[in-house]
Design a protein around this motif. Structure first.
Motif, PDB file in Angstrom:
ATOM      1  N   ARG A 594      39.169  29.999  60.267  1.00 33.88           N
ATOM      2  CA  ARG A 594      38.647  31.348  60.014  1.00 33.88           C
ATOM      3  C   ARG A 594      37.330  31.225  59.247  1.00 33.88           C
ATOM      4  NH1 ARG A 594      42.829  35.202  57.318  1.00 33.88           N
ATOM      5  NH2 ARG A 594      43.853  34.685  59.275  1.00 33.88           N
ATOM      6  N   TRP A 595      36.372  32.059  59.628  1.00 28.51           N
ATOM      7  CA  TRP A 595      35.133  32.175  58.834  1.00 28.51           C
ATOM      8  C   TRP A 595      35.380  33.214  57.750  1.00 28.51           C
ATOM      9  CZ3 TRP A 595      31.028  29.108  58.705  1.00 28.51           C
ATOM     10  CH2 TRP A 595      30.752  28.291  59.813  1.00 28.51           C
ATOM     11  N   TYR A 596      35.164  32.825  56.486  1.00 23.72           N
ATOM     12  CA  TYR A 596      35.412  33.721  55.358  1.00 23.72           C
ATOM     13  C   TYR A 596      34.113  33.935  54.596  1.00 23.72           C
ATOM     14  CZ  TYR A 596      37.131  35.535  50.938  1.00 23.72           C
ATOM     15  OH  TYR A 596      37.334  36.310  49.828  1.00 23.72           O
ATOM     16  N   ALA A 597      33.723  35.202  54.427  1.00 29.09           N
ATOM     17  CA  ALA A 597      32.501  35.539  53.697  1.00 29.09           C
ATOM     18  C   ALA A 597      32.804  35.575  52.201  1.00 29.09           C
ATOM     19  CB  ALA A 597      31.972  36.886  54.164  1.00 29.09           C
ATOM     20  N   LEU A 598      32.111  34.751  51.437  1.00 29.48           N
ATOM     21  CA  LEU A 598      32.332  34.677  49.989  1.00 29.48           C
ATOM     22  C   LEU A 598      31.800  35.957  49.331  1.00 29.48           C
ATOM     23  CD1 LEU A 598      33.540  32.408  48.233  1.00 29.48           C
ATOM     24  CD2 LEU A 598      31.204  31.694  47.722  1.00 29.48           C
ATOM     25  N   PRO A 599      32.644  36.671  48.556  1.00 29.41           N
ATOM     26  CA  PRO A 599      32.170  37.905  47.905  1.00 29.41           C
ATOM     27  C   PRO A 599      30.996  37.621  46.961  1.00 29.41           C
ATOM     28  CG  PRO A 599      34.566  37.736  47.799  1.00 29.41           C
ATOM     29  CD  PRO A 599      34.067  36.420  48.300  1.00 29.41           C
ATOM     30  N   ALA A 600      30.103  38.603  46.837  1.00 24.96           N
ATOM     31  CA  ALA A 600      28.900  38.419  46.011  1.00 24.96           C
ATOM     32  C   ALA A 600      29.240  38.191  44.543  1.00 24.96           C
ATOM     33  CB  ALA A 600      27.991  39.635  46.158  1.00 24.96           C
ATOM     34  N   ASP A 601      30.371  38.743  44.076  1.00 21.66           N
ATOM     35  CA  ASP A 601      30.746  38.590  42.670  1.00 21.66           C
ATOM     36  C   ASP A 601      31.855  37.557  42.478  1.00 21.66           C
ATOM     37  OD1 ASP A 601      32.662  39.999  44.000  1.00 21.66           O
ATOM     38  OD2 ASP A 601      32.968  41.496  42.418  1.00 21.66           O
ATOM     39  N   SER A 602      32.034  36.670  43.451  1.00 19.34           N
ATOM     40  CA  SER A 602      33.116  35.684  43.369  1.00 19.34           C
ATOM     41  C   SER A 602      32.910  34.732  42.199  1.00 19.34           C
ATOM     42  CB  SER A 602      33.203  34.881  44.672  1.00 19.34           C
ATOM     43  OG  SER A 602      34.140  33.824  44.534  1.00 19.34           O
ATOM     44  N   PRO A 603      33.976  34.430  41.437  1.00 21.21           N
ATOM     45  CA  PRO A 603      33.847  33.450  40.346  1.00 21.21           C
ATOM     46  C   PRO A 603      33.579  32.041  40.842  1.00 21.21           C
ATOM     47  CG  PRO A 603      36.143  34.093  40.671  1.00 21.21           C
ATOM     48  CD  PRO A 603      35.329  35.003  41.513  1.00 21.21           C
ATOM     49  N   LEU A 604      33.760  31.800  42.149  1.00 13.48           N
ATOM     50  CA  LEU A 604      33.501  30.465  42.701  1.00 13.48           C
ATOM     51  C   LEU A 604      32.014  30.186  42.869  1.00 13.48           C
ATOM     52  CD1 LEU A 604      36.246  30.247  45.495  1.00 13.48           C
ATOM     53  CD2 LEU A 604      36.353  29.394  43.158  1.00 13.48           C
ATOM     54  N   ILE A 605      31.187  31.238  42.889  1.00 13.79           N
ATOM     55  CA  ILE A 605      29.737  31.058  43.087  1.00 13.79           C
ATOM     56  C   ILE A 605      29.170  30.252  41.917  1.00 13.79           C
ATOM     57  CG2 ILE A 605      27.523  32.258  43.147  1.00 13.79           C
ATOM     58  CD1 ILE A 605      28.933  34.453  44.747  1.00 13.79           C
ATOM     59  N   GLY A 606      28.384  29.242  42.259  1.00 12.05           N
ATOM     60  CA  GLY A 606      27.818  28.359  41.254  1.00 12.05           C
ATOM     61  C   GLY A 606      28.660  27.135  40.982  1.00 12.05           C
ATOM     62  N   MET A 607      29.899  27.109  41.474  1.00  9.90           N
ATOM     63  CA  MET A 607      30.765  25.946  41.294  1.00  9.90           C
ATOM     64  C   MET A 607      30.508  24.925  42.396  1.00  9.90           C
ATOM     65  SD  MET A 607      34.603  27.158  40.288  1.00  9.90           S
ATOM     66  CE  MET A 607      35.009  27.812  38.676  1.00  9.90           C
ATOM     67  N   THR A 608      30.705  23.656  42.076  1.00  8.77           N
ATOM     68  CA  THR A 608      30.746  22.640  43.128  1.00  8.77           C
ATOM     69  C   THR A 608      32.113  22.714  43.790  1.00  8.77           C
ATOM     70  OG1 THR A 608      31.649  20.912  41.707  1.00  8.77           O
ATOM     71  CG2 THR A 608      29.244  21.125  41.780  1.00  8.77           C
ATOM     72  N   LEU A 609      32.221  22.122  44.967  1.00  6.57           N
ATOM     73  CA  LEU A 609      33.506  22.133  45.654  1.00  6.57           C
ATOM     74  C   LEU A 609      34.551  21.355  44.875  1.00  6.57           C
ATOM     75  CD1 LEU A 609      32.411  21.704  49.388  1.00  6.57           C
ATOM     76  CD2 LEU A 609      32.914  23.789  48.113  1.00  6.57           C
ATOM     77  N   GLU A 610      34.112  20.326  44.145  1.00  2.00           N
ATOM     78  CA  GLU A 610      35.051  19.565  43.321  1.00  2.00           C
ATOM     79  C   GLU A 610      35.601  20.434  42.197  1.00  2.00           C
ATOM     80  OE1 GLU A 610      35.452  15.054  41.736  1.00  2.00           O
ATOM     81  OE2 GLU A 610      33.464  15.971  41.617  1.00  2.00           O
ATOM     82  N   GLU A 611      34.754  21.276  41.631  1.00  2.00           N
ATOM     83  CA  GLU A 611      35.194  22.160  40.560  1.00  2.00           C
ATOM     84  C   GLU A 611      36.091  23.276  41.104  1.00  2.00           C
ATOM     85  OE1 GLU A 611      31.206  21.665  37.750  1.00  2.00           O
ATOM     86  OE2 GLU A 611      31.373  23.321  39.163  1.00  2.00           O
TER      87      GLU A 611
END
Length: 779
Positions: A594-611
């Motif tokens: 599935r293609w999932y659009a990351l929300p603009a206010d997601s807490p994951l933004i700015g994180m590395t994939l490892e984090e």
């Protein structure tokens, strides 16, 4: 001379239009087979009429199906044929008989062809045959010839090809009394028995020395010439005996399959097979009359629907009757629901004998042609259909994991062992090496012949499909020290890897990649190590040569290890970004993508994939990222940073994808500077065993959320307080580091703690060690 030149022009024209049609179909991301059929239809006598020597072209096209069946026989081998002999002989024979009987009854009830049962038998014979060439081509393109459903379909198709000779022998006697028909059947069966006995004798005493003699000449041309002569000679012999060219070619391949030169034979014949196969499919297209199809479109589409539904309803229960899982039965039913190309032969014979009128003959050809053209689309839709079906709670139990183990040895180790999935050449050698070091091992395989070898060797085994959750659990994946996957087909490898990690996210798992383009995909799905046999052979040979030339052994070993650490990147052929993206889209179809659009206010933004640690927190695997500016990052690494506007290509079960959405929207705990998440496995001697979550009051007393549970391979988001804790349950706890430390008093050391830890920064993993002693994922 002029006629010969005309034939050459026609051949070039057919091959050219097949190439153009195949190229166009490929650019439109459709099966190339469809391009061949449409190309033949355009230049054929009912299209533009560019082909004049139609009969000669169709005769040469027979080489295509002969080489297709010959190559199948070389790959299939007697050992593979034995694996599906029950469904092939029993299921294939019953399918033909049932199709003919049902057709006779329907024709009799409706009065479609008068009162003559012979016509019903004739039509039933046509409908009972499926397309060996089309199904085989589709299975080869998707690398599914060695999957359970692929083996079942090919086994049934072999029996149908054998029956073709019997049908042709009986056809002229259909107007005669029953005793004449009986004599015709017995005569055909006698010839089949004589031919089979001769083939077995030749495969033992004649073929091996002949191939060795050809190989000793060290001439590629002579070897190829000898093999082609053998293939076509046996095919012509079966035609002379009243059987079929196709059956003879397949048997010729089987005779070679057990000889040591089988792989060399296949390598030489494959180019010829591909060229003549395209000619064959284009020749089928030439038989299609587009004007007749258009004028009778509604009737033909109705007949096509009737054929697909009818054959599906006959074949699927039969496969299930032979104790195959529902998933295998459904795929086989869908894959064999068309009418085969050899029905053209029967239809022509029937018209010549006066069994059918010209109109019925054309309707039969039109219906057959449309079913052949639809089959590649149907087989392409199968993964999407199963993804949808598995998302339905009432259907999922029937399709999940390919069923229960068929047999389990009594001495299967319970813990601290290694699971080896696949007991082929690689798996067998791996088991030997593990046993040399006294490491307990259990083998998963679904071949009766290999399971018998394991019984005789006294090696613990689980007889079943390694894709199944139940089989993996029976093999003790949850408590294993490690696992090796050495399965033959890419789809089973991907599913086995994904489901093993769903059962045990921290499992130390090594996978054999059958193709170099699968290496990054398998790493992305969670494999700790991916081994590619051809690349490993190159590295070992280079190591030997370089050290022999005087280079320091430690320097050479470091260089080779660096290549391994880089995932063989220096050895892999370069592929464009579009090729990688296209392949990634193709192979993730069977993994519920599935293609999932990351929300603009997601807490994951700015994180590395490892984090972010999405696989461990939600069970999903991230395959690609599409940036807001259109850039696509396929197989992103751990240091890739998530940004605003990203769209993520993720694969996982429906519950896992829903958990990812909640994680990305900030509805659940996300690891940060002072918080972490960890998996805890409940064991038989844990003090919390049998208690319900509400009684533990983890949230109230410690401020820690029970974010998820895994039970029997299923991902449960936010389990409610009434759920009890059972042996083998995995619980995901998220909260502050001190709170997780305090929970050690509740979850004693006898519980497996921790499985995986996700924190905001790598440096904080070191701080977490002070609070939570145990094995850490970054160590």
């Amino acid at each position: 001379m002029q006629s010969d030149f005309r034939l050459i022009v026609d051949l070039v024209s057919v091959l050219a239009v097949a190439a153009c049609g195949g190229l166009l179909a490929s650019l439109l991301k459709q099966p190339v087979l469809l391009g061949y059929l449409i190309g033949g239809m355009i230049v054929g006598p009912t299209g533009l009429g560019l082909i004049k020597e139609v009969v000669q072209v169709e005769t040469l096209a027979q080489f295509g199906v002969a080489f297709l069946l010959f190559a199948l026989g070389v790959e299939f081998s007697f050992a593979e044929l034995k694996k599906v002999k029950a469904i092939a002989l029993g299921g294939g024979g019953l399918q033909i008989i049932l199709t003919i009987l049902i057709t006779v009854v329907v024709c009799g009830v409706t009065g479609a062809w008068g009162t003559l049962p012979a016509k019903g038998v004739f039509l039933g014979s046509i409908l009972s045959l499926s397309s060996t060439a089309v199904v085989l081509k589709c299975l080869m393109e998707s690398n599914e010839t060695e999957t359970p459903h692929g083996q079942v379909m090919l086994g049934i198709l072999v029996v149908q090809d054998l029956a073709l000779g019997l049908m042709i022998a009986v056809l002229p006697a259909l107007h005669e009394p029953p005793e004449v028909i009986g004599v015709a059947v017995l005569t055909a069966l006698l010839w089949i028995a004589v031919f089979a006995a001769g083939a077995v004798a030749a495969s033992i005493w004649l073929i091996p020395p002949l191939l060795r003699m050809l190989a000793r000449t060290e001439s590629r041309e002579l070897f190829l010439l000898g093999v082609v002569t053998l293939c076509l000679g046996i095919a012509l012999l079966t035609e002379h005996l009243g059987l079929s060219i196709e059956m003879g070619a397949f048997v010729a391949g089987l005779m070679i399959s057990e000889v040591e030169y089988a792989d060399q034979t296949l390598t030489y014949v494959e180019p010829l097979r591909d060229i003549f196969a395209s000619l064959f499919f284009a020749a089928i297209g030439m038989l299609i009359d587009p004007v007749f199809l258009w004028n009778n479109l509604e009737l033909i589409l109705g007949l096509v629907a009737l054929v697909f539904v009818g054959k599906f309803l006959i074949i699927t229960p039969l496969v299930k009757l032979f104790r195959y899982p529902w998933k295998t039965a459904l795929i086989a039913g869908l894959g064999l629901a068309q009418i085969g190309e050899f029905s053209f032969v029967l239809a022509s014979e029937g018209q010549a004998l006066g069994l059918v009128s010209r109109r019925i003959y054309l309707l039969t050809l039109g219906t057959t042609a449309v079913t052949l053209m639809l089959t590649p689309f149907v087989l392409r839709l199968v993964p999407f259909l199963f993804n949808w079906a598995e998302s339905m709670p009432w259907l999922k139990p029937y399709l999940d994991g390919e069923g229960q183990p068929q047999d389990v040895s009594e001495d299967v180790p319970q813990k601290d062992h290694v699971v080896v999935c696949g007991y082929g050449r690689v798996g067998k050698n791996l088991v030997k090496l593990l046993q040399l070091h006294q490491i307990p091992v259990v083998v998963i395989d679904q071949s009766e012949a290999r399971i018998q070898q394991l019984r005789e060797a006294g090696i613990p085994y689980v007889y079943g499909n390694g894709v199944s959750f139940h089989v993996l659990e029976t093999a003790g994946v949850n408590d294993a020290k490690g696992m090796a996957i050495a399965l033959p087909d890419p789809m089973s490898i991907r599913l086995c890897l994904k489901r093993a990690l769903e059962l045990c996210p921290e499992l130390n798992l090594v996978v054999r990649a059958t193709q170099d383009k699968n290496i990054e995909l398998l790493y992305q799905l969670g494999a700790r190590e991916v081994v590619q046999p051809e690349f490993e052979a190159s590295l070992e040979m280079a190591t030997y040569l370089l050290t022999g030339l005087g280079l320091a052994a430690d320097v050479v070993q470091q260089q080779m290890q660096k290549i391994r650490n880089d995932h063989y990147l220096d050895l892999r052929p370069e592929r464009s970004a579009s090729e990688v993206s296209r392949y990634l889209q193709q192979v993730t179809r069977d993994l519920n993508r599935r293609w999932y659009a990351l929300p603009a206010d997601s807490p994951l933004i700015g994180m590395t994939l490892e984090e972010a640690d999405m696989r461990y927190l939600t069970g999903t695997s991230l395959m690609a990222i599409r940036r807001a500016d259109g850039e696509e990052i396929d197989y992103p690494n751990n240091q890739t940073i998530l940004a605003v506007g990203d769209r993520l290509l993720v694969v996982g079960a429906s519950e896992e994808l829903a958990a990812l959405a909640e994680l990305a929207q900030g509805q659940v705990a996300v690891p940060g500077e002072n918080s972490a998440c960890q998996w805890i496995t409940v064991k038989a001697n844990c003090p919390v065993l049998g208690k319900i979550l509400a009684d533990l009051a983890i949230g109230e007393q410690y401020g820690v959320k029970v974010q998820a549970m895994r039970r029997d391979g299923k991902f449960i988001r936010f389990p409610n307080g009434s759920m009890d804790l059972r042996d083998g349950d995995q619980v995901l706890l998220c909260g502050s580091l001190p709170s997780l430390n305090q929970l050690q008093q509740l979850f004693a050391a006898s519980c497996k703690l921790p499985l995986a830890i996700g924190v905001g920064k790598i440096g904080e993993a070191e701080a977490l060690k002070e609070f939570l002693p145990g094995e850490n994922r970054w160590e």
